[in-house]
Enzyme design. Structure first.
Site, PDB file in Angstrom:
ATOM      1  N   LYS A 193     -15.536  -9.495  -8.862  1.00 49.32           N
ATOM      2  CA  LYS A 193     -14.542 -12.048 -10.165  1.00 49.32           C
ATOM      3  C   LYS A 193     -15.073 -13.025 -10.411  1.00 49.32           C
ATOM      4  O   LYS A 193     -15.219 -13.270 -11.028  1.00 49.32           O
ATOM      5  CB  LYS A 193     -13.870 -12.031  -8.150  1.00 49.32           C
ATOM      6  CG  LYS A 193     -12.241 -11.173  -8.372  1.00 49.32           C
ATOM      7  CD  LYS A 193     -11.221 -11.865  -7.289  1.00 49.32           C
ATOM      8  CE  LYS A 193     -10.056 -10.891  -7.336  1.00 49.32           C
ATOM      9  NZ  LYS A 193      -9.264 -11.479  -6.159  1.00 49.32           N
ATOM     10  N   LYS A 205      -2.532   0.341 -14.810  1.00 49.26           N
ATOM     11  CA  LYS A 205      -1.773  -0.240 -13.997  1.00 49.26           C
ATOM     12  C   LYS A 205      -0.702  -1.513 -13.543  1.00 49.26           C
ATOM     13  O   LYS A 205      -1.401  -2.210 -14.765  1.00 49.26           O
ATOM     14  CB  LYS A 205      -3.487  -0.534 -12.392  1.00 49.26           C
ATOM     15  CG  LYS A 205      -2.208   0.097 -11.142  1.00 49.26           C
ATOM     16  CD  LYS A 205      -3.351  -0.438 -10.453  1.00 49.26           C
ATOM     17  CE  LYS A 205      -3.375  -1.353  -9.036  1.00 49.26           C
ATOM     18  NZ  LYS A 205      -3.629  -1.537  -7.778  1.00 49.26           N
ATOM     19  N   LYS A 219       0.758  -7.572 -12.961  1.00 50.03           N
ATOM     20  CA  LYS A 219       1.420  -9.426 -13.506  1.00 50.03           C
ATOM     21  C   LYS A 219       0.548  -9.250 -14.266  1.00 50.03           C
ATOM     22  O   LYS A 219       1.072 -10.385 -15.296  1.00 50.03           O
ATOM     23  CB  LYS A 219       1.267 -10.174 -12.015  1.00 50.03           C
ATOM     24  CG  LYS A 219      -0.420 -10.841 -11.398  1.00 50.03           C
ATOM     25  CD  LYS A 219      -0.163 -11.437 -10.716  1.00 50.03           C
ATOM     26  CE  LYS A 219      -1.519 -12.439 -10.713  1.00 50.03           C
ATOM     27  NZ  LYS A 219      -2.302 -11.951  -9.562  1.00 50.03           N
TER      28      LYS A 219
END
Ligand code: TRP
Length: 331
Positions: free
Chosen positions: A114, A197, A200
């Site tokens: 991240k 996968k 959102k």
């Protein structure tokens, strides 16, 4: 004998959960309620470790809480609460951060991923200590078992290390939890890109639990399928078709071969329509209605949140008290 306890958390970082969350984690959470003492948290403290907007965060926290109830988490069986309403999470996280090595925290791959994406300078210290806060979530409730996805395995390892370290340094205080890696009965893939996968971040390929039924049907109709015509489960060569078969299997529990045999001499279009209608019927319709009705009564929802926080705090305060005594803050 008391039931073994369980804690898990979900971040309020989307307006709606999606069917990947449902078939993966949430369905498992619902099932564990009878056999375990369950604590389920909407982890809003974690949600501010990345960029966020206060108004959207508040809205998503309410919506996430409502959705947990709508999928079947029952506040009379389980403790459902919002993390920021239970101050012990932040308090224990501080103590745990003082027994966490800097190098140890630096090795967390989720932080590395991240922070690389956002750039070192723009990553917060909160993002760095995210796993320590997660450890606090778990240890406060003396959870024996933590149902999470495979991507959380390393955070669970850190939690176990911190619990054992605290216990050996200050005396037995925490239960050392076991990870319970939720085996996805079906790994749900992106409808537009079946190599990825479902997530959102790709809304066209993602079926949100709060999508309108017509939108869901359309997303299935326009799902990317494969070359050829035959409806066969073959993830390597037919990832799109296999994904649809997996979704059917996740809902009905039928053997894949039995589903295939219903589609002999039928086309991809038939399978897409069938899957879309099944999802709307069995998942979207019952779920959407319940969530929207819960969201329609905000004062009731706030009351349920408060009750959940009070229940959670009773347990959390006891553990923190013990920690404060052990480290010398209190007699
Ligand atoms: N990090 C978890 C995730 O992204 C969310 C989480 C926060 C969590 N605290 C937790 C999961 C405690 C399990 C237990 O999925």
């Amino acid at each position: 004998m008391s039931k073994p306890s369980v804690l898990s958390g979900i971040q309020p970082t989307a307006d709606s959960f999606h069917i990947g969350n449902w078939f993966g984690a949430l369905r498992q959470w619902v099932q564990m309620q009878d056999s375990h003492e369950c604590f389920y948290s909407v982890v809003d403290l974690h949600a501010i470790t990345a960029e966020f907007d206060p108004i959207i965060l508040r809205k998503r926290t309410l919506a996430s809480f409502a959705q947990l109830l709508a999928v079947g988490i029952d506040p009379s069986k389980s403790t459902v609460f919002v993390q920021s309403q239970v101050p012990q999470h932040a308090q224990l996280a501080w103590v745990l951060s003082c027994i966490t090595g800097f190098g140890e925290a630096s090795r967390m791959t989720q932080f590395k991923d991240k922070s690389q994406k956002g750039g070192q300078e723009r990553s917060s210290v909160g993002l760095f200590t995210y796993p320590v806060l997660q450890a606090a979530d778990i240890l406060l409730y003396q959870a024996q078992s933590v149902p999470v996805g495979e991507d959380q395995r390393q955070h669970l390892e850190l939690t176990r290390d911190l619990a054992a370290r605290f216990n050996s340094q200050f005396g037995k205080t925490f239960v050392v939890p076991e990870p319970f890696i939720v085996k996805q009965s079906a790994k749900i893939l992106d409808l537009q890109d079946p190599a990825a996968k479902m997530s959102k971040s790709s809304p066209q390929g993602c079926i949100f639990l709060l999508d309108e039924p017509a939108v869901v049907l359309k997303k299935f109709k326009t799902a990317l399928t494969d070359s050829g015509k035959e409806i066969k489960y073959d993830p390597a060569n037919k990832p799109g078709i296999s994904n649809l078969l997996s979704i059917i299997h996740a809902i009905t529990g039928e053997e894949i071969s039995a589903i295939e045999s219903q589609f002999v001499n039928k086309g991809y279009g038939d399978l897409k329509v069938y899957t879309g209608e099944l999802v709307v019927d069995k998942v979207i319709n019952p779920f959407r209605e319940k969530t929207l009705s819960l969201l329609g009564d905000e004062s009731k929802l706030n009351e349920l949140m408060n009750q959940g926080a009070i229940k959670a705090e009773k347990v959390a305060a006891k553990t923190l008290e013990d920690v404060y005594i052990k480290v010398g803050f209190k007699n």
